[in-house]
Design a protein around this motif. Sequence first.
Motif, PDB file in Angstrom:
ATOM      1  N   ILE A 122       0.837  -1.198   0.000  1.00  0.00           N
ATOM      2  CA  ILE A 122       0.000   0.000   0.000  1.00  0.00           C
ATOM      3  C   ILE A 122       0.873   1.249   0.000  1.00  0.00           C
ATOM      4  CG2 ILE A 122      -1.758   1.265   1.285  1.00  0.00           C
ATOM      5  CD1 ILE A 122      -2.757  -1.394   2.359  1.00  0.00           C
ATOM      6  N   LYS A 123       1.938   1.244   0.766  1.00  0.00           N
ATOM      7  CA  LYS A 123       2.844   2.392   0.780  1.00  0.00           C
ATOM      8  C   LYS A 123       3.492   2.599  -0.586  1.00  0.00           C
ATOM      9  CE  LYS A 123       4.025   2.108   5.695  1.00  0.00           C
ATOM     10  NZ  LYS A 123       5.101   1.894   6.688  1.00  0.00           N
ATOM     11  N   LEU A 124       3.854   1.511  -1.239  1.00  0.00           N
ATOM     12  CA  LEU A 124       4.446   1.637  -2.569  1.00  0.00           C
ATOM     13  C   LEU A 124       3.450   2.214  -3.569  1.00  0.00           C
ATOM     14  CD1 LEU A 124       6.495  -1.682  -2.853  1.00  0.00           C
ATOM     15  CD2 LEU A 124       7.378   0.628  -2.510  1.00  0.00           C
ATOM     16  N   GLN A 125       2.170   1.840  -3.448  1.00  0.00           N
ATOM     17  CA  GLN A 125       1.157   2.400  -4.336  1.00  0.00           C
ATOM     18  C   GLN A 125       0.972   3.894  -4.087  1.00  0.00           C
ATOM     19  OE1 GLN A 125      -2.431   0.128  -3.944  1.00  0.00           O
ATOM     20  NE2 GLN A 125      -1.560  -1.734  -4.842  1.00  0.00           N
ATOM     21  N   ILE A 126       0.987   4.300  -2.815  1.00  0.00           N
ATOM     22  CA  ILE A 126       0.869   5.734  -2.503  1.00  0.00           C
ATOM     23  C   ILE A 126       2.076   6.493  -3.035  1.00  0.00           C
ATOM     24  CG2 ILE A 126       0.771   7.404  -0.616  1.00  0.00           C
ATOM     25  CD1 ILE A 126      -0.743   5.305   1.026  1.00  0.00           C
ATOM     26  N   LEU A 129       1.764   6.900  -6.828  1.00  0.00           N
ATOM     27  CA  LEU A 129       0.793   7.923  -7.198  1.00  0.00           C
ATOM     28  C   LEU A 129       1.382   9.326  -7.053  1.00  0.00           C
ATOM     29  CD1 LEU A 129      -2.471   6.499  -5.557  1.00  0.00           C
ATOM     30  CD2 LEU A 129      -1.932   6.604  -8.002  1.00  0.00           C
ATOM     31  N   ILE A 130       2.147   9.544  -5.993  1.00  0.00           N
ATOM     32  CA  ILE A 130       2.730  10.869  -5.776  1.00  0.00           C
ATOM     33  C   ILE A 130       3.835  11.148  -6.780  1.00  0.00           C
ATOM     34  CG2 ILE A 130       4.038  12.253  -4.117  1.00  0.00           C
ATOM     35  CD1 ILE A 130       2.469  10.885  -1.892  1.00  0.00           C
ATOM     36  N   GLU A 131       4.612  10.128  -7.141  1.00  0.00           N
ATOM     37  CA  GLU A 131       5.681  10.342  -8.123  1.00  0.00           C
ATOM     38  C   GLU A 131       5.135  10.657  -9.508  1.00  0.00           C
ATOM     39  OE1 GLU A 131       7.934   6.794  -7.929  1.00  0.00           O
ATOM     40  OE2 GLU A 131       9.127   7.410  -6.175  1.00  0.00           O
ATOM     41  N   ASN A 154      -0.142  20.657  -9.826  1.00  0.00           N
ATOM     42  CA  ASN A 154      -1.430  20.308  -9.213  1.00  0.00           C
ATOM     43  C   ASN A 154      -1.264  18.976  -8.489  1.00  0.00           C
ATOM     44  OD1 ASN A 154      -4.129  20.342  -8.492  1.00  0.00           O
ATOM     45  ND2 ASN A 154      -4.829  19.522 -10.463  1.00  0.00           N
ATOM     46  N   PRO A 155      -0.556  18.960  -7.353  1.00  0.00           N
ATOM     47  CA  PRO A 155      -0.262  17.692  -6.664  1.00  0.00           C
ATOM     48  C   PRO A 155      -1.519  17.038  -6.118  1.00  0.00           C
ATOM     49  CG  PRO A 155       0.388  19.555  -5.310  1.00  0.00           C
ATOM     50  CD  PRO A 155      -0.001  20.119  -6.633  1.00  0.00           C
ATOM     51  N   ILE A 156      -1.444  15.748  -5.975  1.00  0.00           N
ATOM     52  CA  ILE A 156      -2.579  14.969  -5.504  1.00  0.00           C
ATOM     53  C   ILE A 156      -2.687  15.084  -3.987  1.00  0.00           C
ATOM     54  CG2 ILE A 156      -1.179  12.863  -5.349  1.00  0.00           C
ATOM     55  CD1 ILE A 156      -3.635  11.284  -6.170  1.00  0.00           C
ATOM     56  N   THR A 157      -3.887  15.212  -3.485  1.00  0.00           N
ATOM     57  CA  THR A 157      -4.104  15.356  -2.045  1.00  0.00           C
ATOM     58  C   THR A 157      -4.349  13.990  -1.418  1.00  0.00           C
ATOM     59  OG1 THR A 157      -6.488  15.661  -2.326  1.00  0.00           O
ATOM     60  CG2 THR A 157      -5.089  17.641  -2.405  1.00  0.00           C
ATOM     61  N   ASP A 158      -4.352  13.958  -0.082  1.00  0.00           N
ATOM     62  CA  ASP A 158      -4.590  12.703   0.629  1.00  0.00           C
ATOM     63  C   ASP A 158      -6.004  12.187   0.379  1.00  0.00           C
ATOM     64  OD1 ASP A 158      -2.030  12.898   1.589  1.00  0.00           O
ATOM     65  OD2 ASP A 158      -2.617  13.732   3.538  1.00  0.00           O
ATOM     66  N   GLN A 169       5.558   8.414   7.206  1.00  0.00           N
ATOM     67  CA  GLN A 169       6.553   7.365   7.422  1.00  0.00           C
ATOM     68  C   GLN A 169       7.528   7.257   6.257  1.00  0.00           C
ATOM     69  OE1 GLN A 169       4.285   3.803   8.181  1.00  0.00           O
ATOM     70  NE2 GLN A 169       3.701   4.443  10.247  1.00  0.00           N
ATOM     71  N   MET A 170       7.081   7.561   5.052  1.00  0.00           N
ATOM     72  CA  MET A 170       7.970   7.568   3.888  1.00  0.00           C
ATOM     73  C   MET A 170       8.651   8.909   3.684  1.00  0.00           C
ATOM     74  SD  MET A 170       5.824   5.305   1.096  1.00  0.00           S
ATOM     75  CE  MET A 170       4.324   6.300   1.239  1.00  0.00           C
ATOM     76  N   GLN A 171       8.441   9.852   4.626  1.00  0.00           N
ATOM     77  CA  GLN A 171       9.061  11.177   4.587  1.00  0.00           C
ATOM     78  C   GLN A 171       8.709  11.930   3.307  1.00  0.00           C
ATOM     79  OE1 GLN A 171      13.258  10.688   5.286  1.00  0.00           O
ATOM     80  NE2 GLN A 171      12.981   9.996   7.397  1.00  0.00           N
ATOM     81  N   ILE A 172       7.426  11.869   2.942  1.00  0.00           N
ATOM     82  CA  ILE A 172       6.917  12.597   1.775  1.00  0.00           C
ATOM     83  C   ILE A 172       6.104  13.775   2.288  1.00  0.00           C
ATOM     84  CG2 ILE A 172       5.457  12.464  -0.270  1.00  0.00           C
ATOM     85  CD1 ILE A 172       6.072   9.511  -0.452  1.00  0.00           C
ATOM     86  N   PRO A 173       6.414  15.009   1.887  1.00  0.00           N
ATOM     87  CA  PRO A 173       5.666  16.171   2.376  1.00  0.00           C
ATOM     88  C   PRO A 173       4.241  16.187   1.840  1.00  0.00           C
ATOM     89  CG  PRO A 173       7.244  16.821   0.688  1.00  0.00           C
ATOM     90  CD  PRO A 173       7.516  15.381   0.994  1.00  0.00           C
TER      91      PRO A 173
END
Length: 535
Positions: free
Chosen positions: A478-482, A485-487, A493-497, A522-526
């Motif tokens: 799940i973390k890898l999928q998140i 998506l962010i990358e 226009n960044p994606i929100t939570d 936890q992945m240190q992504i702002p």
Amino acid sequence: MSLKLTTSLSQRLVLTPQLRQRIEMLQMTTLELSDLIQQQLLENPVLEEVPSQDEVQELAEKVLDHLANSDSEAGFEPVAGENNELELGGPSSNGSGDADVLAALPPGEVEGGEIATGAEHGDESIGEEVAGDETARDAFEEIDFGREFQDYLDPGYKTQEIEYKEDAPTFEQFLTRPPSLADHLEWQLHMSPIDKDVCDAAICVIGNLNADGRLHATNEEMAAMEKCSEEVVEQARQVVMRLDPVGCGARDVKECLLVQLEILGENNRLAAKLIAEHLPDLQQHKLPHLSKQIGVDVEVLLAELQFIRNLDPYPGRRYSSEEPILISPEIYIEKLDEDDDEYVIYFADDGSPRLRVSQQYQQMLSQGVSNETKSFIREKMRSAVDLLRNIEHRRQTIYKVVESIVARQRDFLDHGVQHIKPMMLKDIAEDIGMHLSTVSRVVNRKYAHTPQGVIELRRFFTEGMLNEDGEEISTRIIKLQIKKLIEEEDSHNPITDDQVVKILAKDGIKLSRRTVAKYRDQMQIPGSRERRAVV
């Protein structure tokens, strides 16, 4: 009241030294185990190292090479006897090299018949001939007196080549470790012309810095430690903040950056005002809002922001003492044949010595030795046997744990991290019939070489959750999928939570916005606001 003795029966679990050693060895790495074995070899005379077959073969090759290159007039000819034994034919040697090579052979291996010398066939005069060798080189002839004592002899005229010593050690070789942040600051402090009480307070300030160079102790606490006033502590802190690296001793990012601007002579610049009054808006990239608030164009704010990014908010990290750790895999998980679907598990040859109990001490027990000597030998033999059993128990336990992991994570080993399955320590403990703490000790700081790279055994264990189809999905997937998506998002226009929650829900994964934010932290992504790129 009176004193009297009473007896009672009770059951207690007492760890014997052997059991305590077994538990400690389970959580040791290969390097720590090797150090323990070397220590036991020094302390226990009953233990001895078993020479490997490669060492014996190498010694045999040295004998053959030396005999093949020896003087033919000496009459040495290597002759292959029965059972591939090495026989020395002809008269005795006139050189000392043969005796040196033969003396280096392990006595046990020579007696065992793996390598037989000419002495076994009646050639007992080798050592005598060597003792009377007249052709042996004098050791003093190999000393370069001119080079060793040139500083004490009459120098005369020396060329540049003679004065230059190629093998002279460099200054860096004398350094045992790089200077730490405290060492670097204290060295500058003692070179500064300040009062002694301020210098002592500054040393206290330096001692309370963390790895980032930040100071969290209050002036009141440091004043109590140094028995001085808070004004002296504050004066010392101002001195430390202006040492190199500039900013160490600051209590927050704002103070650290402002001091750096002051040293650069830019304290009247717009960047100083932005840091002092609008730092939260800068961190959240609210540049359009700042532009309207202070009446400055966005292009000017972008230029000031780029200048601020050249400053160092964590100056102490440059002198961090953290060094890279050498990772040596202890277990190899491989497929020996590409057509074979079964994985093979084997231990790496880490170079640790192979141990055995000395036969010489075993024979001494049956000989006429004193009771004190027999007691000493028995105690050392008991300790040696316990060590050998604990080493074997450690290997078997690690093998059982890795075997159970491989059985559960075959998809991960075959296809990659996207196919890792949720697995807990208690699952492995139930499979192999051991306690949970035993499995935890085994997987701690142990690394395995797998088709997916070198991985710590603990990384195989992840939590999971059920999707809409009732399948368990690892939180790591799940973390890898998140992260993916962010990358792939649009930087403008960044994606929100909340949008991440909706996208994952389409794939059958139901998460709350707070859970997505936790995984992102936890992945240190702002957050999306910090990731937004301003044009």
